[in-house]
Design a protein around this motif. Structure first.
Motif, PDB file in Angstrom:
ATOM      1  N   ALA A 231       0.838  -1.206   0.000  1.00  0.00           N
ATOM      2  CA  ALA A 231       0.000   0.000   0.000  1.00  0.00           C
ATOM      3  C   ALA A 231       0.873   1.257   0.000  1.00  0.00           C
ATOM      4  CB  ALA A 231      -0.936   0.004   1.206  1.00  0.00           C
ATOM      5  N   TRP A 232       1.953   1.246   0.790  1.00  0.00           N
ATOM      6  CA  TRP A 232       2.864   2.394   0.803  1.00  0.00           C
ATOM      7  C   TRP A 232       3.518   2.576  -0.564  1.00  0.00           C
ATOM      8  CZ3 TRP A 232       2.770   6.160   4.111  1.00  0.00           C
ATOM      9  CH2 TRP A 232       2.318   5.934   5.421  1.00  0.00           C
ATOM     10  N   TYR A 233       3.939   1.474  -1.175  1.00  0.00           N
ATOM     11  CA  TYR A 233       4.560   1.537  -2.498  1.00  0.00           C
ATOM     12  C   TYR A 233       3.580   2.097  -3.535  1.00  0.00           C
ATOM     13  CZ  TYR A 233       6.807   0.068  -6.809  1.00  0.00           C
ATOM     14  OH  TYR A 233       7.364   0.053  -8.061  1.00  0.00           O
ATOM     15  N   LEU A 234       2.354   1.615  -3.487  1.00  0.00           N
ATOM     16  CA  LEU A 234       1.328   2.100  -4.414  1.00  0.00           C
ATOM     17  C   LEU A 234       1.039   3.582  -4.190  1.00  0.00           C
ATOM     18  CD1 LEU A 234      -1.079  -0.965  -4.239  1.00  0.00           C
ATOM     19  CD2 LEU A 234       0.275  -0.251  -6.235  1.00  0.00           C
ATOM     20  N   LEU A 235       1.042   4.005  -2.929  1.00  0.00           N
ATOM     21  CA  LEU A 235       0.838   5.419  -2.624  1.00  0.00           C
ATOM     22  C   LEU A 235       1.977   6.246  -3.221  1.00  0.00           C
ATOM     23  CD1 LEU A 235      -0.684   7.729  -1.267  1.00  0.00           C
ATOM     24  CD2 LEU A 235       0.508   7.141   0.878  1.00  0.00           C
ATOM     25  N   GLY A 236       3.208   5.780  -3.066  1.00  0.00           N
ATOM     26  CA  GLY A 236       4.336   6.467  -3.691  1.00  0.00           C
ATOM     27  C   GLY A 236       4.169   6.547  -5.196  1.00  0.00           C
TER      28      GLY A 236
ATOM     29  N   THR B  75       5.957  11.829  -1.289  1.00  0.00           N
ATOM     30  CA  THR B  75       6.342  10.833  -2.295  1.00  0.00           C
ATOM     31  C   THR B  75       7.512   9.979  -1.798  1.00  0.00           C
ATOM     32  OG1 THR B  75       5.602  12.308  -4.065  1.00  0.00           O
ATOM     33  CG2 THR B  75       7.048  10.490  -4.690  1.00  0.00           C
ATOM     34  N   ALA B  76       8.610  10.615  -1.466  1.00  0.00           N
ATOM     35  CA  ALA B  76       9.793   9.869  -1.006  1.00  0.00           C
ATOM     36  C   ALA B  76       9.484   9.111   0.279  1.00  0.00           C
ATOM     37  CB  ALA B  76      10.970  10.817  -0.800  1.00  0.00           C
ATOM     38  N   GLU B  77       8.709   9.735   1.166  1.00  0.00           N
ATOM     39  CA  GLU B  77       8.378   9.090   2.440  1.00  0.00           C
ATOM     40  C   GLU B  77       7.560   7.814   2.231  1.00  0.00           C
ATOM     41  OE1 GLU B  77       9.142  13.402   3.147  1.00  0.00           O
ATOM     42  OE2 GLU B  77       8.000  12.278   1.678  1.00  0.00           O
TER      43      GLU B  77
ATOM     44  N   ALA C 265       7.693   1.809   2.448  1.00  0.00           N
ATOM     45  CA  ALA C 265       7.618   0.488   1.814  1.00  0.00           C
ATOM     46  C   ALA C 265       8.925  -0.267   2.003  1.00  0.00           C
ATOM     47  CB  ALA C 265       7.279   0.628   0.332  1.00  0.00           C
ATOM     48  N   ILE C 266      10.036   0.428   1.842  1.00  0.00           N
ATOM     49  CA  ILE C 266      11.356  -0.199   2.005  1.00  0.00           C
ATOM     50  C   ILE C 266      11.591  -0.568   3.472  1.00  0.00           C
ATOM     51  CG2 ILE C 266      13.850   0.223   1.889  1.00  0.00           C
ATOM     52  CD1 ILE C 266      13.183   2.034  -0.590  1.00  0.00           C
TER      53      ILE C 266
ATOM     54  N   THR D 248       3.895   9.788  -7.512  1.00  0.00           N
ATOM     55  CA  THR D 248       4.796   9.930  -8.653  1.00  0.00           C
ATOM     56  C   THR D 248       4.007  10.259  -9.918  1.00  0.00           C
ATOM     57  OG1 THR D 248       6.415   8.427  -7.669  1.00  0.00           O
ATOM     58  CG2 THR D 248       6.549   8.746 -10.053  1.00  0.00           C
ATOM     59  N   GLY D 249       2.854   9.618 -10.068  1.00  0.00           N
ATOM     60  CA  GLY D 249       2.002   9.891 -11.232  1.00  0.00           C
ATOM     61  C   GLY D 249       1.445  11.307 -11.248  1.00  0.00           C
TER      62      GLY D 249
END
Length: 194
Positions: A149-154, A178-180, A185-186, A158-159
């Motif tokens: 979910a965090w990755y998708l939010l990023g 965005t970076a956060e 996710a990482i 980005t989009g």
């Protein structure tokens, strides 16, 4: 999927009138078949029939996804907003219904998080990052440990990156967070695919 629609329509006629649970399952399966055909309004109607017979969180999650797909597939702004609102309302309802033993707040949160995430995936896949970001924010608020979910939010942020001309330079405007979102996710899954 068309064969499934035909078969489930026939199955619905064969279920006893007092067997609400089986009627609900048939309607939910009919909704999935309509989803597969890209008939999102028909899918939403079938899921609504299932919900009327037997309100279950997973039916609301599927209803939300069908409404999100309908929203992402229309060019009519008013119809789109109505479907986005309907998808959100279904996620809100999924959060109130528990599929686990009574009092299991984690199960309710899981349903809601999955619901919001699914809607975000639909919007992102259609390139509608403006609608994807808020629902993915809700998914991460409900389940802060969901790396996907965090990755998708990023990705949604980005989009939404924009640019502007400043003199002879192009300056990119990156949405806050965005970076956060990518970093979360990482941090959550450092060895995962994100």
């Amino acid at each position: 999927y068309q064969t499934a629609v035909t078969e489930f329509t026939q199955a619905e006629k064969g279920v006893g009138p007092k067997d609400a649970a089986n009627h609900a399952v048939v309607w939910a399966n009919l909704g999935q078949a309509y989803d597969g055909l890209g008939k999102y309004d028909d899918a939403a109607n079938a899921y609504q029939q299932a919900i009327t017979l037997q309100p279950k969180a997973e039916f609301y999650v599927n209803l939300s996804t069908a409404d999100a797909n309908a929203a992402a597939s229309t060019t009519d702004a008013a119809a789109k907003q109505q479907k986005v609102d309907a998808a959100s309302a279904a996620c809100d309802k999924a959060a109130t219904l528990e599929t686990a033993p009574a009092g299991n707040a984690a199960a309710a949160a899981s349903n809601a998080s999955r619901c919001w995430k699914n809607a975000g995936i639909v919007y992102s896949n259609k390139g509608d990052f403006k609608d994807a970001a808020p629902v993915l924010q809700k998914a991460t608020q409900i389940d802060a440990k969901d790396a996907q979910a965090w990755y998708l939010l990023g990705g949604a942020y980005t989009g939404m990156i924009d640019s502007k001309q400043e003199g002879d330079k192009i300056v990119y405007i990156i949405p806050p967070g965005t970076a956060e979102a990518y970093q979360k996710a990482i941090d959550i899954d450092p060895n995962g695919p994100y």
